[in-house]
Design an enzyme around this catalytic site. Structure first.
Site, mmCIF file in Angstrom:
data_model
loop_
_atom_site.group_PDB
_atom_site.id
_atom_site.type_symbol
_atom_site.label_atom_id
_atom_site.label_comp_id
_atom_site.label_asym_id
_atom_site.label_seq_id
_atom_site.Cartn_x
_atom_site.Cartn_y
_atom_site.Cartn_z
ATOM 1 N N ASP A 159 0.849 -1.203 0.000
ATOM 2 C CA ASP A 159 0.000 0.000 0.000
ATOM 3 C C ASP A 159 0.885 1.253 0.000
ATOM 4 O O ASP A 159 0.614 2.224 -0.704
ATOM 5 C CB ASP A 159 -0.903 -0.016 1.238
ATOM 6 C CG ASP A 159 -1.611 -1.354 1.377
ATOM 7 O OD1 ASP A 159 -2.377 -1.700 0.480
ATOM 8 O OD2 ASP A 159 -1.350 -2.074 2.366
ATOM 9 N N HIS A 187 -4.402 -3.489 6.738
ATOM 10 C CA HIS A 187 -4.269 -3.738 5.296
ATOM 11 C C HIS A 187 -5.638 -4.159 4.777
ATOM 12 O O HIS A 187 -5.953 -5.343 4.658
ATOM 13 C CB HIS A 187 -3.229 -4.822 5.009
ATOM 14 C CG HIS A 187 -3.263 -5.256 3.566
ATOM 15 N ND1 HIS A 187 -2.862 -4.449 2.532
ATOM 16 C CD2 HIS A 187 -3.717 -6.383 2.981
ATOM 17 C CE1 HIS A 187 -3.054 -5.056 1.385
ATOM 18 N NE2 HIS A 187 -3.578 -6.246 1.627
HETATM 19 P P1 NAX Z 1 -2.439 -18.231 -3.840
HETATM 20 O O1 NAX Z 1 -3.792 -18.785 -3.598
HETATM 21 O O2 NAX Z 1 -1.884 -18.189 -5.220
HETATM 22 O O3 NAX Z 1 -1.371 -19.030 -2.955
HETATM 23 C C1 NAX Z 1 -1.588 -19.335 -1.617
HETATM 24 C C2 NAX Z 1 -0.903 -20.652 -1.352
HETATM 25 O O4 NAX Z 1 -0.972 -20.881 0.042
HETATM 26 C C3 NAX Z 1 -1.589 -21.834 -2.029
HETATM 27 O O5 NAX Z 1 -0.605 -22.558 -2.778
HETATM 28 C C4 NAX Z 1 -2.138 -22.663 -0.873
HETATM 29 O O6 NAX Z 1 -2.096 -24.050 -1.115
HETATM 30 C C5 NAX Z 1 -1.187 -22.260 0.244
HETATM 31 N N1 NAX Z 1 -1.719 -22.445 1.595
HETATM 32 C C6 NAX Z 1 -2.993 -22.311 2.009
HETATM 33 N N2 NAX Z 1 -3.089 -22.609 3.313
HETATM 34 C C7 NAX Z 1 -1.838 -22.909 3.729
HETATM 35 C C8 NAX Z 1 -1.295 -23.325 4.969
HETATM 36 N N3 NAX Z 1 -2.072 -23.492 6.025
HETATM 37 N N4 NAX Z 1 0.032 -23.566 5.029
HETATM 38 C C9 NAX Z 1 0.820 -23.428 3.953
HETATM 39 N N5 NAX Z 1 0.352 -23.064 2.737
HETATM 40 C C10 NAX Z 1 -0.952 -22.800 2.634
HETATM 41 O O7 NAX Z 1 -2.434 -16.791 -3.156
HETATM 42 P P2 NAX Z 1 -1.419 -15.579 -3.376
HETATM 43 O O8 NAX Z 1 -1.875 -14.760 -4.516
HETATM 44 O O9 NAX Z 1 -0.027 -16.099 -3.365
HETATM 45 O O10 NAX Z 1 -1.730 -14.712 -2.061
HETATM 46 C C11 NAX Z 1 -1.410 -15.195 -0.774
HETATM 47 C C12 NAX Z 1 -2.024 -14.312 0.297
HETATM 48 O O11 NAX Z 1 -1.512 -12.978 0.205
HETATM 49 C C13 NAX Z 1 -3.550 -14.165 0.206
HETATM 50 O O12 NAX Z 1 -4.087 -14.286 1.506
HETATM 51 C C14 NAX Z 1 -3.728 -12.743 -0.297
HETATM 52 O O13 NAX Z 1 -4.973 -12.199 0.078
HETATM 53 C C15 NAX Z 1 -2.568 -12.064 0.391
HETATM 54 N N6 NAX Z 1 -2.148 -10.758 -0.124
HETATM 55 C C16 NAX Z 1 -1.718 -9.843 0.780
HETATM 56 C C17 NAX Z 1 -1.220 -8.610 0.405
HETATM 57 C C18 NAX Z 1 -0.725 -7.630 1.419
HETATM 58 O O14 NAX Z 1 -0.390 -6.507 1.007
HETATM 59 N N7 NAX Z 1 -0.657 -7.935 2.716
HETATM 60 C C19 NAX Z 1 -1.223 -8.193 -1.025
HETATM 61 C C20 NAX Z 1 -1.266 -9.354 -1.972
HETATM 62 C C21 NAX Z 1 -2.196 -10.477 -1.557
HETATM 63 O O15 NAX Z 1 -3.520 -10.115 -1.865
#
Ligand code: NAX
Length: 325
Positions: A159, A187
């Site tokens: 952000d 966030h």
């Molecule tokens: P993806 O869905 O592409 O990847 C997430 C991965 O995490 C998947 O491969 C899934 O199998 C794995 N996973 C789920 N539960 C798990 C667990 N208990 N232990 C280990 N692995 C696990 O998501 P992606 O685009 O990579 O985003 C990841 C996270 O970042 C989401 O929650 C998203 O909302 C968040 N974000 C946060 C941002 C921030 O500024 N704080 C910005 C970007 C993003 O939106």
């Protein structure tokens, strides 16, 4: 040769990690002279995809990467870990209410907090990226009683970078000339991008930028940027999120005099409630962050900061039973 640093990345087969892991492996996080061991965590159904990521990592022949551990065992992923990027989280599914989402993630982050407490280095630095990032970080730290709460942070650097870039674009200047951007709060769409302390060279940003543009365009643009990217790309921000995660952890580990926005454990600064993870303006040195103090806040800022604080207190309320208090 330095001793290898152990770095944990969760959600390692996901889209943010697909950028993050390779940039860390190339030395963009701790530098080109710091060998690393990558400890990559996925849930069991993600392990096959993760093995593909590991093959590609191996095919890059990165000289700094001494070992790659791929696992679905939480304790192993955090074993002696010194830096953790908690990226994996449960996305919102069909029909899922906000409270359900908070609770599903609370279960993940309480388990990971316990594993960090039991297995990681006591000096670990943790960045939570997975949403809802602030509250997930709070849950993790509450489940790690032997680790100082200051070692758990949440990411608002994306952000921050978005606001900095928008301002630079608006005035036709370089991003490096825009200093002291602040993101306050959560966030989420209640975050408050604050330009009242922002400088462009030796001038105050709000002396150059029209106040209407700031309030009616910049603030909603930064708050809604994630949704805008999903609309355009058909997928959420990934490379920019990975970039921000590296910015956050690199500044924390190696230090910066610049004002950077970090979700940190509130000590009550600026009248913000204690015991929540709230984004403040920080500087970093000797591996620690400090909240920049004594900034003057006008009524507009105070009101926006309160809105985001209120949301974080509501999120905390929804997962109270998992906080281990
Ligand atoms: P993806 O869905 O592409 O990847 C997430 C991965 O995490 C998947 O491969 C899934 O199998 C794995 N996973 C789920 N539960 C798990 C667990 N208990 N232990 C280990 N692995 C696990 O998501 P992606 O685009 O990579 O985003 C990841 C996270 O970042 C989401 O929650 C998203 O909302 C968040 N974000 C946060 C941002 C921030 O500024 N704080 C910005 C970007 C993003 O939106």
């Amino acid at each position: 040769m330095k001793k290898a640093a152990r770095i944990t990345i969760t959600g390692a087969a996901g889209q943010i990690s697909y950028s993050l892991i390779f940039r860390i492996a190339s030395g963009e996080f701790l530098g080109k002279d710091q060998p690393i061991i990558l400890q990559l965590l996925e849930i069991t159904p993600g392990m096959n995809a993760l093995s593909g990521v590991a093959m590609e990592l191996s095919d890059c022949a990165f000289p700094l990467v001494k070992e790659i551990i791929c696992t679905d065992k939480v304790d192993l992923a955090f074993q002696n870990s010194e830096y953790a990027f908690l990226v994996g989280a449960r996305p919102r599914g069909p029909g899922m209410e906000r409270k359900d989402l908070l609770q599903a993630n609370a279960a993940i982050f309480s388990e990971q907090g316990k594993a960090i407490n039991n297995s990681a280095s006591k000096n670990i630095k943790v960045l939570v990226v997975g949403n809802p990032a602030n509250t997930n970080a709070l849950i993790a730290l509450k489940n790690a009683p032997d680790i100082n709460p200051s070692q758990f942070t949440a990411m608002t650097r994306l952000d921050h970078n978005r606001a900095q870039s928008q301002v630079a674009d608006k005035i036709g200047s370089s991003v490096s000339s825009v200093e002291n951007i602040i993101i306050w709060g959560n966030h989420s769409a209640t975050q408050y991008p604050d330009l009242h302390h922002t400088m462009i060279g030796d001038k105050s940003a709000l002396d150059i930028i029209n106040n209407d543009w700031y309030k009616n365009e910049l603030i909603p643009c930064v708050q809604q940027r994630g949704a805008e990217i999903i609309k355009a790309r058909g997928a959420s921000s990934a490379a920019s999120a990975a970039n921000a995660a590296i910015n956050h952890m690199r500044d924390w580990a190696l230090g910066t005099d610049n004002c950077v926005s970090m979700g940190v454990f509130s000590d009550g600064s600026y009248g913000v409630a204690k015991d929540i993870i709230y984004s403040f303006p920080c500087t970093c040195s000797n591996g620690s962050w400090d909240i920049i103090q004594d900034l003057t806040l006008n009524d507009f800022s105070k009101e926006k900061m309160k809105d985001s604080e209120r949301e974080l207190l509501e999120e905390k309320e929804a997962i109270q039973e998992l906080l281990n208090d």
